[in-house]
Design an enzyme around this catalytic site. Sequence first.
Site, PDB file in Angstrom:
ATOM      1  N   ASP A   1       0.896  -1.113   0.136  1.00  2.17           N
ATOM      2  CA  ASP A   1       0.081   0.139  -0.036  1.00  2.17           C
ATOM      3  C   ASP A   1       0.919   1.193   0.057  1.00  2.17           C
ATOM      4  O   ASP A   1       1.979   1.017   0.163  1.00  2.17           O
ATOM      5  CB  ASP A   1      -0.975  -0.166   1.331  1.00  2.17           C
ATOM      6  CG  ASP A   1      -2.052   0.903   0.846  1.00  2.17           C
ATOM      7  OD1 ASP A   1      -2.231   1.915   0.549  1.00  2.17           O
ATOM      8  OD2 ASP A   1      -3.348   0.201   0.862  1.00  2.17           O
TER       9      ASP A   1
ATOM     10  N   ASP B   1      -9.501   0.778  -5.981  1.00  2.00           N
ATOM     11  CA  ASP B   1     -10.258   2.145  -6.467  1.00  2.00           C
ATOM     12  C   ASP B   1     -10.892   1.863  -7.796  1.00  2.00           C
ATOM     13  O   ASP B   1     -10.287   1.509  -8.823  1.00  2.00           O
ATOM     14  CB  ASP B   1      -9.333   3.067  -6.706  1.00  2.00           C
ATOM     15  CG  ASP B   1      -9.809   4.460  -6.807  1.00  2.00           C
ATOM     16  OD1 ASP B   1     -10.764   4.763  -7.643  1.00  2.00           O
ATOM     17  OD2 ASP B   1      -8.991   5.549  -6.544  1.00  2.00           O
TER      18      ASP B   1
END
Length: 262
Positions: free
Chosen positions: A118, A168
């Site tokens: 991440d 996303d």
Amino acid sequence: MNSSQSVAGSPEPAPQPVQRGSQRFAPGEGPLPDPAGSHHERRIRSFQPRRSRVTTSQAEALLKRWPDWGIDIDGKRVLDLGEMFGGLPVVLEIGFGMGEATAQMAAADPGTGILAVDVHTPGQGNLLGLADRNGLNNVRVANGDAIILLREMLDKDVLDGCRVYFPDPWPKARHHKRRLIQPEFLSLLATRLGPGGVLHCATDWEPYAEQMLEVLSAHPDFENTRADGGFAPRPDFRPLTRFEGQGLDKGHVVHDLLFRRK
């Protein structure tokens, strides 16, 4: 894996405190803001860095555990996952948010290593804190671009699986090119997954789920684990996250996809 060494015979300098809200750490003591720098060509990013505050507890976890459990994705070396995880099979998780689900999966399956990637510094600190407090030695946290990690820092056939949970969705049509699950990404991932390795995706954005199913079904290196060629029920090993629960409360439909490398 990052480490800091002192000159023989000289005292090792004490770690400098990190103020609440800061995202900058000394080299080797925490994630770098842009680990790959200008070493590799820029590309269309499939992620959006989130600049939120690092709490005191998250900063302390980063200072304590990053030197041993943190990896900056700089693209300069190939990782030895066998040494890093003590010979455990390794699953790559791309995008873990605050890390609660990752920690739950690591605790439930200590025989599998999780390489969690991440770019969100608070989430990195939170996951390291959870791993530290719960004795989860099978988690490593990587900071940076997962594409550079796959392309430059992993050997072929080294992964047993890959998890992409709630990426996303880039809902605007002009941004669809930024979505992670694309043919080019799948071709790269297939070279790093061992035969039979499973890519597990989950999303509550139905148009993205349909695109995932279409792209994965058409890719020559992957086959659907579902005989009917459709979506899969949520496996027991994937925890129901707080984010997912909020979406379900709003009427969102969550789709899981499990595709196996041929």
